[in-house]
Write a protein that holds these residues in place. Structure first.
Motif, PDB file in Angstrom:
ATOM      1  N   LEU A 331       0.835  -1.200   0.000  1.00  0.00           N
ATOM      2  CA  LEU A 331       0.000   0.000   0.000  1.00  0.00           C
ATOM      3  C   LEU A 331       0.872   1.253   0.000  1.00  0.00           C
ATOM      4  CD1 LEU A 331      -2.922   0.938   0.007  1.00  0.00           C
ATOM      5  CD2 LEU A 331      -2.836   1.007   2.509  1.00  0.00           C
ATOM      6  N   GLU A 332       1.979   1.197   0.699  1.00  0.00           N
ATOM      7  CA  GLU A 332       2.907   2.328   0.717  1.00  0.00           C
ATOM      8  C   GLU A 332       3.487   2.570  -0.675  1.00  0.00           C
ATOM      9  OE1 GLU A 332       6.749   3.968   3.281  1.00  0.00           O
ATOM     10  OE2 GLU A 332       6.354   1.813   3.178  1.00  0.00           O
ATOM     11  N   THR A 333       3.755   1.492  -1.417  1.00  0.00           N
ATOM     12  CA  THR A 333       4.242   1.629  -2.790  1.00  0.00           C
ATOM     13  C   THR A 333       3.236   2.393  -3.638  1.00  0.00           C
ATOM     14  OG1 THR A 333       5.547  -0.405  -2.702  1.00  0.00           O
ATOM     15  CG2 THR A 333       4.859   0.355  -4.885  1.00  0.00           C
ATOM     16  N   ALA A 334       1.967   2.004  -3.536  1.00  0.00           N
ATOM     17  CA  ALA A 334       0.923   2.678  -4.312  1.00  0.00           C
ATOM     18  C   ALA A 334       0.790   4.134  -3.895  1.00  0.00           C
ATOM     19  CB  ALA A 334      -0.409   1.955  -4.135  1.00  0.00           C
ATOM     20  N   ALA A 335       0.798   4.391  -2.582  1.00  0.00           N
ATOM     21  CA  ALA A 335       0.645   5.754  -2.077  1.00  0.00           C
ATOM     22  C   ALA A 335       1.830   6.634  -2.473  1.00  0.00           C
ATOM     23  CB  ALA A 335       0.478   5.736  -0.572  1.00  0.00           C
ATOM     24  N   THR A 336       3.019   6.067  -2.447  1.00  0.00           N
ATOM     25  CA  THR A 336       4.210   6.823  -2.839  1.00  0.00           C
ATOM     26  C   THR A 336       4.149   7.204  -4.306  1.00  0.00           C
ATOM     27  OG1 THR A 336       5.551   5.724  -1.148  1.00  0.00           O
ATOM     28  CG2 THR A 336       6.732   6.753  -2.987  1.00  0.00           C
ATOM     29  N   VAL A 352      -0.527  16.735   0.559  1.00  0.00           N
ATOM     30  CA  VAL A 352      -0.812  15.342   0.912  1.00  0.00           C
ATOM     31  C   VAL A 352       0.489  14.555   0.878  1.00  0.00           C
ATOM     32  CG1 VAL A 352      -2.071  13.247   0.312  1.00  0.00           C
ATOM     33  CG2 VAL A 352      -3.123  15.483  -0.070  1.00  0.00           C
ATOM     34  N   THR A 353       0.750  13.794   1.923  1.00  0.00           N
ATOM     35  CA  THR A 353       1.914  12.917   1.977  1.00  0.00           C
ATOM     36  C   THR A 353       1.462  11.475   1.741  1.00  0.00           C
ATOM     37  OG1 THR A 353       1.704  12.459   4.342  1.00  0.00           O
ATOM     38  CG2 THR A 353       2.962  14.441   3.698  1.00  0.00           C
ATOM     39  N   PRO A 354       2.392  10.579   1.382  1.00  0.00           N
ATOM     40  CA  PRO A 354       2.027   9.175   1.238  1.00  0.00           C
ATOM     41  C   PRO A 354       1.388   8.592   2.499  1.00  0.00           C
ATOM     42  CG  PRO A 354       4.161   9.560   0.233  1.00  0.00           C
ATOM     43  CD  PRO A 354       3.781  10.833   0.938  1.00  0.00           C
ATOM     44  N   ALA A 355       1.886   8.993   3.672  1.00  0.00           N
ATOM     45  CA  ALA A 355       1.317   8.485   4.919  1.00  0.00           C
ATOM     46  C   ALA A 355      -0.132   8.926   5.087  1.00  0.00           C
ATOM     47  CB  ALA A 355       2.158   8.959   6.106  1.00  0.00           C
ATOM     48  N   GLU A 356      -0.426  10.168   4.728  1.00  0.00           N
ATOM     49  CA  GLU A 356      -1.804  10.664   4.840  1.00  0.00           C
ATOM     50  C   GLU A 356      -2.724   9.970   3.845  1.00  0.00           C
ATOM     51  OE1 GLU A 356      -1.047  15.250   6.392  1.00  0.00           O
ATOM     52  OE2 GLU A 356      -0.710  14.746   4.279  1.00  0.00           O
ATOM     53  N   LEU A 357      -2.213   9.715   2.644  1.00  0.00           N
ATOM     54  CA  LEU A 357      -3.027   9.004   1.665  1.00  0.00           C
ATOM     55  C   LEU A 357      -3.281   7.570   2.119  1.00  0.00           C
ATOM     56  CD1 LEU A 357      -4.502   8.837  -0.992  1.00  0.00           C
ATOM     57  CD2 LEU A 357      -2.318   8.400  -2.144  1.00  0.00           C
TER      58      LEU A 357
END
Length: 381
Positions: A331-336, A352-357
């Motif tokens: 999921l982090e890969t997709a968000a990044t 928006v940051t990857p963590a927030e997404l």
């Protein structure tokens, strides 16, 4: 309001195809219509789309057309574009015909642009507005989004045959509804406060599009080929494309499409359609607005959409996209990917940051899953 820069004010608008022909059985006229643009078309599309079109090109005794069939398209990728360019040169083609869904049509449009040739688009479903737009999305050979290309013009001719569209799986039109809905949720937040005439017009048309889809989609899906179905097909293929053309670069895609782009980097999402991922992306965008801006309107809109999605069969959770067992790292890969510096997500009016997404995607999925379980228990009680 931030004024448009000089370069933005003089951006050319690619609003619409030069010609749109639509109707039941309109493809019977395709050879005659296409000869206005060239005699030696290269026909680009997926294997099934090409097979659906071949009967219309089986008898060309009374036509000047000498068609060639390009290698079947899976993704609009640079290797595919290279193969088709070679085939175009070998055929001495003078016009491109794109047939199929979004990736096939994007491929055909980009081949035509690079060869400086006319382009005719023939959509085989209501899944996207790619038959209309002056844009191609490029993926790698594994189907992961890489970048998009703004084209010099919309297609020269768009042939929308309801008879052909009616043979497509119903799932494709449902996905198209999800993709078209994003026009409102993305354009209204990226350009909703604009005071520029054409952008105002595009955003308001996006609102009309949303309302039409919310009101007519259920009826359309119950009667394939009926009046409501035809209106919804026009909405997903034509009206959605017109909104993007009218609004131009200032009427942007935002987080919904960024989430789609990020999810394409996970192999498990190959089984889900473009519009299905975009539809889930709308929910994630609204959740971001709730979490970061405290928007009650976004919360209300998300609840409205959840009910509508369940009614017509759009995905509401990561599980619905085949990602029920996704790891946090995936999921982090997709968000990044969705938050890369070049991403459309940065057209939101907040950072928006990857963590927030990730938090938005996880929380909206968890909340929706809990609601579904509660409703199920109530139904059994």
């Amino acid at each position: 309001m931030k004024p448009l820069t000089t370069s933005e004010l003089f951006l050319p608008l690619t609003i619409a195809p030069a010609q749109v022909q639509r109707g039941w059985g309109i493809l019977a006229q395709a050879p005659e219509l296409i000869t206005a643009y060239g005699r030696k078309p290269l026909i680009i599309g997926g294997q099934q789309a090409q097979a659906a079109l071949k009967p219309y090109f089986a008898n060309l005794q009374n036509s000047d057309l000498i068609p060639a069939w390009g290698s079947p398209v899976q993704d609009c990728s640079e290797p595919t574009l290279g193969i088709l360019a070679t085939e175009l040169a070998a055929h001495s083609g003078d016009v491109i015909i794109g047939v199929g869904g979004g990736k096939a049509l994007d491929t055909a449009k980009l081949v035509a642009q690079r060869a400086k040739l006319p382009i005719v688009t023939i959509p085989t479903s209501g899944a996207t507005c790619a038959a209309w737009t002056a844009l191609s999305n490029v993926y790698n050979s594994a189907g992961a989004f890489q970048y998009d290309v703004a084209l010099d013009h919309c297609p020269n001719l768009l042939l929308l045959d309801y008879q052909l569209i009616a043979t497509a799986p119903q799932r494709t039109l449902i996905a198209g509804i999800g993709d078209a809905l994003a026009k409102w949720y993305e354009a209204s937040i990226s350009s909703g406060h604009s005071q520029h005439t054409l952008i105002i017009a595009a955003v308001q048309q996006a609102r009309v599009l949303r309302d039409l889809l919310l009101q007519k989609s259920s009826e359309a899906l119950q009667e394939i080929g009926g009046p409501a179905w035809q209106e919804v097909v026009d909405a997903t293929v034509l009206m959605a494309g017109m909104i993007g053309g009218l609004g131009g670069a200032q009427c942007r895609t935002v987080a919904a499409h960024a989430v789609h782009n990020g999810l394409t980097h996970l192999s498990l999402t190959k089984q889900s359609l473009h519009g299905e991922k975009v539809a889930y992306g709308i929910l994630a965008q609204l959740r971001l607005e709730e979490l970061i801006q405290g928007s009650h309107l976004a919360a209300s809109s998300r609840q409205q959409l959840l009910s509508f999605y369940r009614e017509i069969g759009l995905p509401t959770t990561l599980s619905d996209l085949g990602l029920g067992d996704i790891s946090l790292r995936e999921l982090e890969t997709a968000a990044t990917q969705a938050c890369l510096p070049t991403s459309d997500i940065h057209h939101l009016p907040f950072t928006v940051t990857p963590a927030e997404l990730m938090a938005a995607m996880i929380s909206t999925t968890a909340e929706t899953t809990a609601m579904a379980r509660a409703n199920s228990k109530e139904g059994l009680a």
